[in-house]
Design a protein around this motif. Structure first.
Motif, PDB file in Angstrom:
ATOM      1  N   TYR A   1      10.607  -1.658  -5.187  1.00 29.42           N
ATOM      2  CA  TYR A   1      10.021  -2.268  -4.104  1.00 29.42           C
ATOM      3  C   TYR A   1      10.059  -3.932  -4.634  1.00 29.42           C
ATOM      4  CZ  TYR A   1       7.094  -3.523  -0.286  1.00 29.42           C
ATOM      5  OH  TYR A   1       6.406  -3.914   0.928  1.00 29.42           O
TER       6      TYR A   1
ATOM      7  N   ILE B   1       4.331   3.343  -3.145  1.00 29.55           N
ATOM      8  CA  ILE B   1       4.571   4.565  -3.909  1.00 29.55           C
ATOM      9  C   ILE B   1       4.112   5.796  -3.432  1.00 29.55           C
ATOM     10  CG2 ILE B   1       4.518   3.026  -6.240  1.00 29.55           C
ATOM     11  CD1 ILE B   1       1.592   3.969  -6.576  1.00 29.55           C
ATOM     12  N   ASP B   2       4.018   5.900  -2.330  1.00 28.32           N
ATOM     13  CA  ASP B   2       3.506   7.043  -1.566  1.00 28.32           C
ATOM     14  C   ASP B   2       4.649   8.200  -1.889  1.00 28.32           C
ATOM     15  OD1 ASP B   2       1.378   6.147  -0.430  1.00 28.32           O
ATOM     16  OD2 ASP B   2       2.172   6.112   1.548  1.00 28.32           O
ATOM     17  N   GLY B   3       4.063   9.376  -2.104  1.00 26.32           N
ATOM     18  CA  GLY B   3       5.061  10.489  -2.471  1.00 26.32           C
ATOM     19  C   GLY B   3       5.592  10.654  -3.901  1.00 26.32           C
TER      20      GLY B   3
ATOM     21  N   ALA C   1       0.798  -1.243  -0.164  1.00 22.90           N
ATOM     22  CA  ALA C   1      -0.197  -0.103  -0.055  1.00 22.90           C
ATOM     23  C   ALA C   1       0.699   1.270   0.100  1.00 22.90           C
ATOM     24  CB  ALA C   1      -0.806  -0.167   1.184  1.00 22.90           C
ATOM     25  N   TRP C   2       2.103   1.161   0.860  1.00 17.19           N
ATOM     26  CA  TRP C   2       2.700   2.484   0.725  1.00 17.19           C
ATOM     27  C   TRP C   2       4.053   2.442  -0.186  1.00 17.19           C
ATOM     28  CZ3 TRP C   2       2.113  -0.019   5.841  1.00 17.19           C
ATOM     29  CH2 TRP C   2       0.962   0.419   6.467  1.00 17.19           C
TER      30      TRP C   2
ATOM     31  N   ARG D   1       5.186  11.667  -7.368  1.00 16.93           N
ATOM     32  CA  ARG D   1       4.735  12.909  -8.297  1.00 16.93           C
ATOM     33  C   ARG D   1       4.610  12.809  -9.544  1.00 16.93           C
ATOM     34  NH1 ARG D   1       4.950  17.728  -4.933  1.00 16.93           N
ATOM     35  NH2 ARG D   1       6.041  17.096  -2.705  1.00 16.93           N
TER      36      ARG D   1
ATOM     37  N   ALA E   1       6.508   6.713 -10.020  1.00 15.23           N
ATOM     38  CA  ALA E   1       5.623   5.655  -9.455  1.00 15.23           C
ATOM     39  C   ALA E   1       6.040   4.316  -9.723  1.00 15.23           C
ATOM     40  CB  ALA E   1       4.044   5.975  -9.492  1.00 15.23           C
TER      41      ALA E   1
END
Length: 69
Positions: free
Chosen positions: A34, A18-20, A15-16, A22, A27
């Motif tokens: 990951y 690709i946080d951040g 879930a996290w 832009r 992504a």
């Protein structure tokens, strides 16, 4: 990813991953990085303890005393 030093397992969630990001290319790069980490776990002998459910997975080394699924 979080490693439990006492039990030797690794907990991970996508879930996290690709946080951040832009941009879409950023992504995609984050997803690839990951995926590389997950492949590194497999290369080090880790296996999934159970199927991933609700975006949560646990990996361990079979020689650490738990069963390989």
């Amino acid at each position: 990813m979080e490693e439990c030093p006492d039990c030797g397992s690794v907990t991970f969630r996508g879930a996290w991953a690709i946080d951040g990001a832009r941009t879409l290319p950023e992504a995609a790069l984050m997803f690839r990085e990951y995926a590389d980490e997950i492949e590194d776990l497999a290369a080090a002998g880790y296996v999934l303890r159970d199927p991933i459910q609700h975006d949560l997975g646990y990996a361990l080394r079979p020689e650490d005393g738990e069963e390989d699924e």
